[in-house]
Design an enzyme around this catalytic site. Structure first.
Site, PDB file in Angstrom:
ATOM      1  N   GLN A  46       8.036   1.729   3.357  1.00 53.68           N
ATOM      2  CA  GLN A  46       8.861   1.683   2.145  1.00 53.68           C
ATOM      3  C   GLN A  46       9.080   3.154   1.774  1.00 53.68           C
ATOM      4  OE1 GLN A  46       6.988   0.629  -1.550  1.00 53.68           O
ATOM      5  NE2 GLN A  46       8.875  -0.161  -2.459  1.00 53.68           N
TER       6      GLN A  46
ATOM      7  N   LYS B 207     -34.397  13.305  20.346  1.00 53.00           N
ATOM      8  CA  LYS B 207     -32.992  13.028  20.686  1.00 53.00           C
ATOM      9  C   LYS B 207     -32.878  12.486  22.096  1.00 53.00           C
ATOM     10  CE  LYS B 207     -30.340  15.306  22.959  1.00 53.00           C
ATOM     11  NZ  LYS B 207     -29.537  16.253  23.727  1.00 53.00           N
TER      12      LYS B 207
ATOM     13  N   TYR C  55      -3.064  -6.349  -2.392  1.00 57.23           N
ATOM     14  CA  TYR C  55      -2.839  -4.943  -2.703  1.00 57.23           C
ATOM     15  C   TYR C  55      -3.824  -4.083  -1.900  1.00 57.23           C
ATOM     16  CZ  TYR C  55      -0.039  -5.890  -6.968  1.00 57.23           C
ATOM     17  OH  TYR C  55       0.916  -6.267  -7.863  1.00 57.23           O
TER      18      TYR C  55
ATOM     19  N   ASN D  50     -49.902  11.751  24.585  1.00 56.85           N
ATOM     20  CA  ASN D  50     -50.149  12.470  23.330  1.00 56.85           C
ATOM     21  C   ASN D  50     -49.456  13.828  23.399  1.00 56.85           C
ATOM     22  OD1 ASN D  50     -51.277  13.945  21.146  1.00 56.85           O
ATOM     23  ND2 ASN D  50     -52.940  12.445  21.083  1.00 56.85           N
TER      24      ASN D  50
ATOM     25  N   ALA E 210       0.831  -1.217   0.000  1.00 59.41           N
ATOM     26  CA  ALA E 210       0.000   0.000   0.000  1.00 59.41           C
ATOM     27  C   ALA E 210       0.858   1.256   0.000  1.00 59.41           C
ATOM     28  CB  ALA E 210      -0.922   0.003   1.215  1.00 59.41           C
ATOM     29  N   ALA E 211       2.036   1.156  -0.620  1.00 64.10           N
ATOM     30  CA  ALA E 211       2.941   2.305  -0.572  1.00 64.10           C
ATOM     31  C   ALA E 211       2.818   3.205  -1.796  1.00 64.10           C
ATOM     32  CB  ALA E 211       4.382   1.831  -0.420  1.00 64.10           C
ATOM     33  N   GLY E 212       2.039   2.750  -2.789  1.00 56.59           N
ATOM     34  CA  GLY E 212       1.921   3.537  -4.028  1.00 56.59           C
ATOM     35  C   GLY E 212       1.327   4.909  -3.760  1.00 56.59           C
TER      36      GLY E 212
ATOM     37  N   ARG F  38      -3.065   9.664  -9.523  1.00 58.51           N
ATOM     38  CA  ARG F  38      -4.211   9.904 -10.414  1.00 58.51           C
ATOM     39  C   ARG F  38      -5.506  10.207  -9.661  1.00 58.51           C
ATOM     40  NH1 ARG F  38      -4.924   5.334 -14.579  1.00 58.51           N
ATOM     41  NH2 ARG F  38      -3.281   4.187 -13.503  1.00 58.51           N
TER      42      ARG F  38
END
Ligand code: UD1
Ligand code: CA
Length: 455
Positions: free
Chosen positions: A76, A351, A103, A377, A12-14, A18
């Site tokens: 890396q 909430k 990868y 109600n 996963a070092a790329g 792009r």
């Protein structure tokens, strides 16, 4: 499928240039989970000894995103190729182990697909390949006249004939660590890209008499890598298509399987119906006969049997019991519990509150930090004033209380069981059980009053 001698290395070092992003590529989300997260999940499903992630660009950010996971991180520093990347991880791997390479940017690979590859890798050398109509850009699998794999040739290094091969390298491979260590140490970078190619180890294995066996994914999408936002968007659609199929196989009706998004895990009962543009996020549990209308968003919630959620409602971290009816245009926020047969109507926000069995909040209200009994109600436009600017306070409403429209309940405050609050009241002190409490100016009429006129 698990192997105690299996180590998984995720490359996963790329850089992912792009993507044109400040976010490292492997942190871009597919179905709201980072790409790398999907790969880690797959690796985890194999129950390996170690999961090693080789990281580079944006390393600190990537590590931080997975700080709670049991992973080994190896840097890396310079991206000198896939072979070089794997070499960085080798000191962490024992000779007698089997090594599986994944990868970080191939998120849809399933653990089931890897079972055969791992078996081959434990014996000899397993390589995951696939035939593509358009193999451009990928390493080609070169076989001899007996169809045995002899080497991989990268597109950039391939001649015209080799480029016509449509069987490509997915990059996913598995083999013994001792041999791999030797082959990696012998890699050279005398190729078009000046990189140390992991793929060159295939030819080395064959020369060492170790046959390379291939296995294949069910579909090319499983091994698709992400290099651009277009590819990511395409894969997101494919991912969602498969989830929709899965839901239908589990007995869910989808009015349009192309218009539903699952970003997490969903458990469904029998005969659930989901209308268009429903988004389910995180961990969602839907009981039997749940009907969810168009445009609803449900996050980390549990919805009981026979609940109907009408269009455009948002429910987050809530528990909805059977038979409740919600929406349209309702917002149920974290910490809310709606008991069975409750009704929450349009433009109501709830909430951190509990609404008791059969109670109704049908129109235009805010209910926060409230404990509400059964059969209550709440009139239109009722607001619990739970916040004094510094602290939150609770409102308690007893069983069968009737809150008139446009009431403000200024917390902390308690309305007793069977109490009635007159419409338009601002209640700042406890309202006793069984009585009518109201606070409003007396109605009067001013005779012969004249409207102002424009000067
Ligand atoms: C590689 C394969 C090619 C295959 C293709 C499949 C090689 C030489 N080529 O091509 O045969 O068809 O994958 O997608 O292996 N990475 C690092 N450090 C590096 C270089 C890459 O960690 O120095 C990682 C990347 O982050 C990515 C993976 O390795 O996850 C593959 O890198 P990428 O550049 O996409 O692969 P290609 O060289 O194009
Ligand atoms: Ca690639």
């Amino acid at each position: 499928m698990s192997s105690s001698r299996l180590d998984v290395v995720i490359l996963a070092a790329g850089q992912g240039t792009r993507m044109k992003s400040n976010l490292p590529k492997v942190l871009h989300p597919l179905a709201a989970r980072p790409l790398l997260g999907h790969v880690i999940d797959t690796a985890r499903a194999l129950n390996p000894k170690k999961i090693i992630v080789v990281y580079g660009h944006g390393g600190e950010q990537v590590k931080a995103a997975f700080r709670d996971e049991d992973l080994l991180w190896i840097e890396q520093a310079e991206q000198l190729g896939t072979g070089h990347a794997l070499e960085q991880a080798m000191p962490e791997i024992a000779d007698e182990d089997t090594l599986l390479v994944l990868y970080g940017d191939v998120p849809m690979l399933r653990a089931e697909t890897l079972a055969e590859l791992i078996r081959q890798g434990e014996e000899t050398f397993g390589l995951l390949t696939v035939h593509l109509d358009d193999p451009a850009g990928y390493g080609r699998i070169v076989r001899d006249s007996h169809a045995a794999v002899v080497r991989i040739v990268e597109e950039k290094d391939a001649d015209a004939e080799t480029r016509r091969i449509t069987e490509i390298n997915t990059g996913i491979l598995c083999t013994g660590a001792a041999k791999m260590r030797q082959w990696l140490s012998r890699l050279e970078n005398n190729n078009k890209q000046g990189e140390f190619y992991l793929t060159d180890t295939i030819e080395m294995a064959v020369k060492d008499g170790i046959p390379v066996q291939t296995s294949h994914p069910d579909s090319p999408a499983e091994v698709a890598g992400i290099n651009s936002r277009e590819q990511l968007a395409e894969l997101e659609r494919e991912y969602q298509r498969l989830q929709a199929l899965q839901l239908m196989q589990n007995g869910v009706s989808l009015l349009d399987p192309r218009r539903i998004d699952i970003r997490g895990s969903v458990e469904t009962g029998q005969d659930v119906t989901l209308d268009v543009n429903v988004v389910l996020s995180g961990k969602v549990v839907l009981g039997d006969n749940v009907v969810i209308g168009p445009g609803c968003v449900i996050i980390d919630s549990e919805i009981g049997d026979n609940v109907e959620i009408k269009p455009m409602s948002v429910i987050e971290q809530a528990k909805i019991a059977s038979g409740a009816q919600i929406g349209p245009f309702a917002r149920i926020r974290p910490g809310t519990e709606l008991a069975s047969n409750t009704r929450v109507g349009n433009f109501v926000e709830i909430k951190n509150s509990r609404v008791g069995e059969g109670s109704k909040v049908n129109h235009l209200s805010y209910v926060g930090d409230t404990t509400m009994g059964e059969g209550v109600n709440i009139g239109a436009g009722t607001i619990t004033c739970n916040y004094d600017g510094a602290n939150k306070h609770r409102t308690i409403i007893g069983d069968r209380a009737f809150i008139g429209s446009d009431t403000q309940l200024v917390a902390p405050v308690e309305v007793g069981a069977d109490a009635t609050i007159g419409a338009g009241s601002t209640i700042t002190r406890d309202a006793p059980a069984g009585e009518l409490t109201l606070s409003r100016g007396k109605q009067k009429t001013i005779k012969n009053w004249e409207r102002p006129v424009k000067k």
